[in-house]
Design a protein around this motif. Sequence first.
Motif, PDB file in Angstrom:
ATOM      1  N   ALA A   6      49.753  67.174  40.248  1.00  0.00           N
ATOM      2  CA  ALA A   6      49.279  65.930  40.865  1.00  0.00           C
ATOM      3  C   ALA A   6      48.535  65.116  39.822  1.00  0.00           C
ATOM      4  CB  ALA A   6      48.368  66.244  42.050  1.00  0.00           C
ATOM      5  N   ARG A   7      48.774  63.828  39.813  1.00  0.00           N
ATOM      6  CA  ARG A   7      48.077  62.951  38.875  1.00  0.00           C
ATOM      7  C   ARG A   7      47.361  61.868  39.654  1.00  0.00           C
ATOM      8  NH1 ARG A   7      52.156  61.422  34.227  1.00  0.00           N
ATOM      9  NH2 ARG A   7      50.332  60.324  33.523  1.00  0.00           N
ATOM     10  N   GLU A   8      46.151  61.572  39.242  1.00  0.00           N
ATOM     11  CA  GLU A   8      45.306  60.588  39.920  1.00  0.00           C
ATOM     12  C   GLU A   8      45.270  59.283  39.135  1.00  0.00           C
ATOM     13  OE1 GLU A   8      43.626  60.960  42.851  1.00  0.00           O
ATOM     14  OE2 GLU A   8      44.556  62.910  43.100  1.00  0.00           O
ATOM     15  N   GLU A   9      46.416  58.817  38.666  1.00  0.00           N
ATOM     16  CA  GLU A   9      46.436  57.621  37.843  1.00  0.00           C
ATOM     17  C   GLU A   9      46.222  56.346  38.642  1.00  0.00           C
ATOM     18  OE1 GLU A   9      49.631  57.263  35.118  1.00  0.00           O
ATOM     19  OE2 GLU A   9      49.622  59.390  34.688  1.00  0.00           O
ATOM     20  N   ARG A  10      46.546  56.338  39.907  1.00  0.00           N
ATOM     21  CA  ARG A  10      46.496  55.128  40.720  1.00  0.00           C
ATOM     22  C   ARG A  10      45.166  55.004  41.451  1.00  0.00           C
ATOM     23  NH1 ARG A  10      50.631  51.398  39.933  1.00  0.00           N
ATOM     24  NH2 ARG A  10      52.336  52.574  39.063  1.00  0.00           N
ATOM     25  N   VAL A  11      44.093  54.913  40.719  1.00  0.00           N
ATOM     26  CA  VAL A  11      42.784  54.698  41.321  1.00  0.00           C
ATOM     27  C   VAL A  11      42.660  53.210  41.605  1.00  0.00           C
ATOM     28  CG1 VAL A  11      40.300  54.877  40.960  1.00  0.00           C
ATOM     29  CG2 VAL A  11      41.811  56.661  40.101  1.00  0.00           C
ATOM     30  N   ASP A  12      42.192  52.879  42.789  1.00  0.00           N
ATOM     31  CA  ASP A  12      42.119  51.493  43.207  1.00  0.00           C
ATOM     32  C   ASP A  12      40.982  50.769  42.495  1.00  0.00           C
ATOM     33  OD1 ASP A  12      42.850  49.248  44.637  1.00  0.00           O
ATOM     34  OD2 ASP A  12      41.576  49.750  46.334  1.00  0.00           O
ATOM     35  N   LEU A  13      41.304  49.641  41.898  1.00  0.00           N
ATOM     36  CA  LEU A  13      40.307  48.764  41.299  1.00  0.00           C
ATOM     37  C   LEU A  13      40.687  47.347  41.660  1.00  0.00           C
ATOM     38  CD1 LEU A  13      37.826  48.474  39.367  1.00  0.00           C
ATOM     39  CD2 LEU A  13      39.482  48.001  37.570  1.00  0.00           C
ATOM     40  N   LYS A  14      39.774  46.638  42.303  1.00  0.00           N
ATOM     41  CA  LYS A  14      40.021  45.251  42.676  1.00  0.00           C
ATOM     42  C   LYS A  14      39.159  44.361  41.798  1.00  0.00           C
ATOM     43  CE  LYS A  14      41.124  46.451  47.400  1.00  0.00           C
ATOM     44  NZ  LYS A  14      40.702  46.437  48.791  1.00  0.00           N
ATOM     45  N   LEU A  15      39.802  43.379  41.188  1.00  0.00           N
ATOM     46  CA  LEU A  15      39.106  42.432  40.325  1.00  0.00           C
ATOM     47  C   LEU A  15      39.309  41.030  40.869  1.00  0.00           C
ATOM     48  CD1 LEU A  15      40.290  43.775  36.862  1.00  0.00           C
ATOM     49  CD2 LEU A  15      38.095  44.180  37.958  1.00  0.00           C
ATOM     50  N   GLY A  16      38.259  40.278  40.873  1.00  0.00           N
ATOM     51  CA  GLY A  16      38.339  38.878  41.250  1.00  0.00           C
ATOM     52  C   GLY A  16      37.342  38.098  40.426  1.00  0.00           C
ATOM     53  N   HIS A  17      37.555  36.799  40.309  1.00  0.00           N
ATOM     54  CA  HIS A  17      36.565  35.993  39.577  1.00  0.00           C
ATOM     55  C   HIS A  17      36.537  34.582  40.141  1.00  0.00           C
ATOM     56  CE1 HIS A  17      39.527  33.838  37.012  1.00  0.00           C
ATOM     57  NE2 HIS A  17      40.224  34.943  37.177  1.00  0.00           N
ATOM     58  N   TYR A  18      35.368  33.961  39.994  1.00  0.00           N
ATOM     59  CA  TYR A  18      35.168  32.605  40.482  1.00  0.00           C
ATOM     60  C   TYR A  18      34.016  31.978  39.709  1.00  0.00           C
ATOM     61  CZ  TYR A  18      31.439  34.927  43.087  1.00  0.00           C
ATOM     62  OH  TYR A  18      30.344  35.677  43.421  1.00  0.00           O
ATOM     63  N   ALA A  19      34.015  30.646  39.686  1.00  0.00           N
ATOM     64  CA  ALA A  19      32.954  29.909  38.999  1.00  0.00           C
ATOM     65  C   ALA A  19      31.794  29.677  39.958  1.00  0.00           C
ATOM     66  CB  ALA A  19      33.493  28.579  38.497  1.00  0.00           C
ATOM     67  N   LYS A  20      30.584  29.848  39.434  1.00  0.00           N
ATOM     68  CA  LYS A  20      29.388  29.588  40.230  1.00  0.00           C
ATOM     69  C   LYS A  20      28.225  29.269  39.297  1.00  0.00           C
ATOM     70  CE  LYS A  20      26.522  31.431  43.901  1.00  0.00           C
ATOM     71  NZ  LYS A  20      26.296  32.528  44.844  1.00  0.00           N
ATOM     72  N   GLY A  21      27.593  28.152  39.513  1.00  0.00           N
ATOM     73  CA  GLY A  21      26.420  27.778  38.722  1.00  0.00           C
ATOM     74  C   GLY A  21      26.674  27.718  37.234  1.00  0.00           C
ATOM     75  N   GLY A  22      27.856  27.287  36.833  1.00  0.00           N
ATOM     76  CA  GLY A  22      28.183  27.196  35.417  1.00  0.00           C
ATOM     77  C   GLY A  22      28.562  28.518  34.777  1.00  0.00           C
ATOM     78  N   MET A  23      28.666  29.551  35.587  1.00  0.00           N
ATOM     79  CA  MET A  23      29.025  30.878  35.089  1.00  0.00           C
ATOM     80  C   MET A  23      30.348  31.301  35.722  1.00  0.00           C
ATOM     81  SD  MET A  23      26.188  31.813  33.378  1.00  0.00           S
ATOM     82  CE  MET A  23      25.979  33.567  33.351  1.00  0.00           C
ATOM     83  N   GLU A  24      31.034  32.204  35.083  1.00  0.00           N
ATOM     84  CA  GLU A  24      32.221  32.819  35.673  1.00  0.00           C
ATOM     85  C   GLU A  24      31.788  34.196  36.159  1.00  0.00           C
ATOM     86  OE1 GLU A  24      36.173  32.558  36.886  1.00  0.00           O
ATOM     87  OE2 GLU A  24      34.929  31.019  35.960  1.00  0.00           O
ATOM     88  N   TYR A  53      32.541  31.474  28.420  1.00  0.00           N
ATOM     89  CA  TYR A  53      31.657  32.271  27.587  1.00  0.00           C
ATOM     90  C   TYR A  53      30.391  32.711  28.314  1.00  0.00           C
ATOM     91  CZ  TYR A  53      34.679  30.254  24.040  1.00  0.00           C
ATOM     92  OH  TYR A  53      35.769  29.872  23.321  1.00  0.00           O
ATOM     93  N   GLN A  54      30.184  32.238  29.523  1.00  0.00           N
ATOM     94  CA  GLN A  54      29.035  32.630  30.325  1.00  0.00           C
ATOM     95  C   GLN A  54      29.564  33.458  31.487  1.00  0.00           C
ATOM     96  OE1 GLN A  54      25.994  31.877  29.171  1.00  0.00           O
ATOM     97  NE2 GLN A  54      27.015  30.829  27.498  1.00  0.00           N
ATOM     98  N   LEU A  55      29.454  34.767  31.374  1.00  0.00           N
ATOM     99  CA  LEU A  55      30.055  35.673  32.343  1.00  0.00           C
ATOM    100  C   LEU A  55      29.003  36.515  33.053  1.00  0.00           C
ATOM    101  CD1 LEU A  55      32.992  37.049  30.142  1.00  0.00           C
ATOM    102  CD2 LEU A  55      33.044  35.095  31.695  1.00  0.00           C
TER     103      LEU A  55
END
Length: 114
Positions: A6-24, A53-55
């Motif tokens: 058995a291999r556990e390669e498919r670990v769930d990771l959710k990524l999202g991004h949005y701009a707020k207050g001049g930052m990403e 550049y502001q993360l």
Amino acid sequence: MTPGIAREERVDLKLGHYAKGGMEVIDVQGEIDIYTAPRLRELLIDLVSKGDYQLVVNLDKVGVLVGGLRRVRAHDGSLDLVCTQQRILNIFRITGLTEVFGIYETVDQAIAAR
């Protein structure tokens, strides 16, 4: 995949991004491990290459490490890491986790630091 292993390669990771207050703001949810960390790294590189550049990396919903850290800190404990892989260390630096966790090259160094 080798039959019977058995291999556990498919670990769930959710990524999202949005701009707020001049930052990403990058929202990370799930587990960061050797299989999922490259996806986060690629997103960070992509954002920087587009001129962001502001993360802010929001790790509030990250599983094992951050959750474990909260639990031990509630008891005045500590959670240190041993890691020598540059690729993983770079991700810890980029995400600011080097400021949150003690990161050492050996178990002996981690123990001696306490």
